[in-house]
Design a protein around this motif. Structure first.
Motif, mmCIF file in Angstrom:
data_model
loop_
_atom_site.group_PDB
_atom_site.id
_atom_site.type_symbol
_atom_site.label_atom_id
_atom_site.label_comp_id
_atom_site.label_asym_id
_atom_site.label_seq_id
_atom_site.Cartn_x
_atom_site.Cartn_y
_atom_site.Cartn_z
ATOM 1 N N ARG A 94 0.871 -1.175 0.000
ATOM 2 C CA ARG A 94 0.000 0.000 0.000
ATOM 3 C C ARG A 94 0.906 1.222 0.000
ATOM 4 O O ARG A 94 2.020 1.195 0.536
ATOM 5 C CB ARG A 94 -0.937 0.028 1.206
ATOM 6 C CG ARG A 94 -0.242 -0.044 2.549
ATOM 7 C CD ARG A 94 -1.244 -0.198 3.689
ATOM 8 N NE ARG A 94 -0.580 -0.421 4.964
ATOM 9 C CZ ARG A 94 -0.122 0.540 5.768
ATOM 10 N NH1 ARG A 94 -0.284 1.815 5.401
ATOM 11 N NH2 ARG A 94 0.458 0.255 6.907
ATOM 12 N N ASP A 95 0.447 2.287 -0.632
ATOM 13 C CA ASP A 95 1.249 3.504 -0.719
ATOM 14 C C ASP A 95 1.164 4.300 0.576
ATOM 15 O O ASP A 95 0.075 4.519 1.116
ATOM 16 C CB ASP A 95 0.772 4.377 -1.881
ATOM 17 C CG ASP A 95 1.103 3.769 -3.240
ATOM 18 O OD1 ASP A 95 2.041 2.951 -3.295
ATOM 19 O OD2 ASP A 95 0.416 4.100 -4.220
ATOM 20 N N ILE A 96 2.319 4.733 1.044
ATOM 21 C CA ILE A 96 2.365 5.643 2.189
ATOM 22 C C ILE A 96 2.392 7.081 1.702
ATOM 23 O O ILE A 96 1.679 7.951 2.192
ATOM 24 C CB ILE A 96 3.614 5.360 3.060
ATOM 25 C CG1 ILE A 96 3.568 3.934 3.616
ATOM 26 C CG2 ILE A 96 3.715 6.376 4.193
ATOM 27 C CD1 ILE A 96 2.387 3.657 4.506
ATOM 28 N N SER A 97 3.225 7.332 0.690
ATOM 29 C CA SER A 97 3.292 8.663 0.077
ATOM 30 C C SER A 97 3.791 8.515 -1.353
ATOM 31 O O SER A 97 4.499 7.563 -1.681
ATOM 32 C CB SER A 97 4.227 9.592 0.861
ATOM 33 O OG SER A 97 5.561 9.096 0.821
ATOM 34 N N THR A 98 3.393 9.466 -2.182
ATOM 35 C CA THR A 98 3.831 9.481 -3.575
ATOM 36 C C THR A 98 4.074 10.926 -3.997
ATOM 37 O O THR A 98 3.488 11.853 -3.429
ATOM 38 C CB THR A 98 2.772 8.874 -4.517
ATOM 39 O OG1 THR A 98 1.568 9.641 -4.420
ATOM 40 C CG2 THR A 98 2.466 7.430 -4.153
ATOM 41 N N ASP A 99 4.957 11.101 -4.997
ATOM 42 C CA ASP A 99 5.194 12.455 -5.511
ATOM 43 C C ASP A 99 5.088 12.509 -7.024
ATOM 44 O O ASP A 99 5.524 13.461 -7.651
ATOM 45 C CB ASP A 99 6.568 12.975 -5.058
ATOM 46 C CG ASP A 99 7.733 12.150 -5.598
ATOM 47 O OD1 ASP A 99 7.483 11.206 -6.379
ATOM 48 O OD2 ASP A 99 8.886 12.458 -5.247
ATOM 49 N N GLY A 100 4.491 11.460 -7.599
ATOM 50 C CA GLY A 100 4.331 11.419 -9.042
ATOM 51 C C GLY A 100 5.485 10.767 -9.763
ATOM 52 O O GLY A 100 5.381 10.425 -10.941
ATOM 53 N N ARG A 101 6.608 10.591 -9.054
ATOM 54 C CA ARG A 101 7.774 9.954 -9.663
ATOM 55 C C ARG A 101 8.160 8.679 -8.939
ATOM 56 O O ARG A 101 8.594 7.717 -9.535
ATOM 57 C CB ARG A 101 8.968 10.925 -9.669
ATOM 58 C CG ARG A 101 8.781 12.127 -10.581
ATOM 59 C CD ARG A 101 9.886 13.137 -10.391
ATOM 60 N NE ARG A 101 9.846 13.716 -9.053
ATOM 61 C CZ ARG A 101 10.777 14.532 -8.558
ATOM 62 N NH1 ARG A 101 11.830 14.833 -9.288
ATOM 63 N NH2 ARG A 101 10.662 15.019 -7.342
ATOM 64 N N ARG A 102 8.002 8.674 -7.644
ATOM 65 C CA ARG A 102 8.334 7.487 -6.857
ATOM 66 C C ARG A 102 7.366 7.398 -5.683
ATOM 67 O O ARG A 102 6.773 8.407 -5.269
ATOM 68 C CB ARG A 102 9.779 7.542 -6.362
ATOM 69 C CG ARG A 102 10.049 8.718 -5.443
ATOM 70 C CD ARG A 102 11.512 8.846 -5.087
ATOM 71 N NE ARG A 102 12.301 9.199 -6.236
ATOM 72 C CZ ARG A 102 12.452 10.469 -6.669
ATOM 73 N NH1 ARG A 102 11.829 11.469 -6.063
ATOM 74 N NH2 ARG A 102 13.189 10.727 -7.704
#
Length: 394
Positions: A94-102
């Motif tokens: 599950r995603d904790i954080s994303t910035d559009g690149r990683r």
């Protein structure tokens, strides 16, 4: 309950041994292998999702005598090296954080939670490795049947998590979609500018992936219409789109396999400096850069002498130029570029002093040899005699 049909790959003995080592209830086939099997397409890669953490996967495989490689262990992926081909095993995430690149991820325990972080519904289908029953959390089976490519949840949110999903959408639309989803197109158009923040290698990989498809004309046209192509390939204007469309139609007529570098060249003006700039921007390989530049130097009279063109530029570049020009390539089929059966030493042996004059005569003989479509050694000897005779006259 929909089941995955029995196929050769689902009956692989080495795959069964891997599933046994990990535990059938701990694993699911996921992604492209499931999707493409349902569509009756060839399977090239097999991915497993698992509730086991990576080190547990490694330990269980080791106990079963299966070699593993930690190909992406920081993101939960281990590759099992099997006799009939490698299999990627990825822990539920599950995603904790994303910035559009990683993305920063954490391991999850629920299949649905893992499915929710994937891009499209048709890529979030999970099949039990023993019963082959399919878990479909977001309507992917129906979308697959209706040839609809749909983001999971909110399209804009999915794109903000990974900007590359814009290009992935158009690649999957070309492969699996009919009418594009208005919401998806609107989201891709609105967020097209975010592609500028991606590494050029990732953009190039997806762009070339689109151009590798049997017929990407529809997706490329959509990308142009909605401002996506302008962000990643502003050099592609209306004239280049016509050349691109004509190339793909010509490839189909001649039953020639489409090539992404050739098709990229068709989307660019025939100017070497522009091709070189695009190749550098997309971080293409050296071989791809050389090829793109060679294609960009195409001329209107290339088709007049296909073999002469191949002699000068190489078979591959000549084929590319001829195909883009809409010309026949039959003259190059099975033909190998010959070598001039004449060396400088032979000219020196005829009494010409070593130096520029030898090179001039060699070039003159070669030019006539090419013009006469590569005759044999006897004719080359005659051409040399004629050049020596001409050069000896006052």
């Amino acid at each position: 309950m929909t089941r995955l049909p029995d196929t050769d790959w689902t009956k692989r003995a080495d795959l069964a041994a891997l599933v046994a080592a990990l535990g059938a209830d701990n694993t699911r086939y996921v992604g492209g292998a499931v999707r493409d099997t349902l569509l009756g397409k060839a399977i090239h890669d097999i991915d497993l999702a698992t509730t086991l953490v990576p080190h547990a996967v490694i330990d269980r495989c080791k106990e079963a005598g299966i070699r593993t490689v930690p190909t992406g262990i920081d993101h939960g992926t281990v590759t099992a090296v099997l006799p009939d081909g490698p299999v990627e095993i990825t822990t539920l995430r599950r995603d904790i954080s994303t910035d559009g690149r990683r993305a920063t991820v954490a391991f999850a325990e629920e299949w649905r939670e893992d499915a929710a972080r994937r891009d499209f519904t048709i890529n979030a289908l999970y099949a039990h490795p023993e019963t082959l029953e399919i878990d479909d959390f977001f309507g992917g089976l129906e979308d697959l049947e209706d040839r609809r490519v749909r983001f999971i949840g909110d399209a804009r949110e999915r794109i903000r998590e990974d900007h590359l999903r814009i290009l992935r959408y158009f690649r999957f639309q070309a492969r699996f979609g009919d009418a594009p989803e208005e919401e998806a197109i609107a989201a891709c158009s609105e967020l097209a500018h975010t592609l500028k923040g991606l590494s050029r290698e990732r953009v190039a990989m997806e762009l070339l992936g689109i151009l590798s498809l049997p017929d990407p004309r529809g997706s490329i046209a959509l990308m142009a219409e909605h401002g996506i192509l302008e962000v990643i390939l502003p050099e592609a204007r209306e004239r280049e789109h016509r050349v691109f469309d004509a190339l793909i139609a010509h490839e189909a007529r001649l039953d020639v396999e489409g090539d992404p570098v050739r098709r990229l060249a068709a989307l660019l003006p025939p100017i070497a400096s522009i091709a070189q700039a695009v190749a550098a921007r997309l971080r293409l390989s050296r071989a791809q850069r050389v090829r793109l530049s060679c294609i960009a130097e195409r001329k209107e009279d290339d088709a007049a002498a296909p073999r002469a063109l191949a002699f000068r530029e190489g078979i591959e570049c000549a084929r590319d130029r001829l195909l883009i020009a809409g010309s026949d390539i039959a003259a190059l089929a099975g033909w190998e570029v010959p070598q001039l059966p004449l060396k400088g030493g032979e000219i020196v042996a005829r009494g010409v002093g070593a130096g520029p004059e030898v090179a001039r005569i060699l070039r003159a003989v070669e030019a006539r040899w090419v013009e006469e479509e590569f005759p044999g050694a006897d004719r080359v000897a005659e051409l040399l005699d004629e050049e020596l005779s001409a050069s000896s006259k006052p």
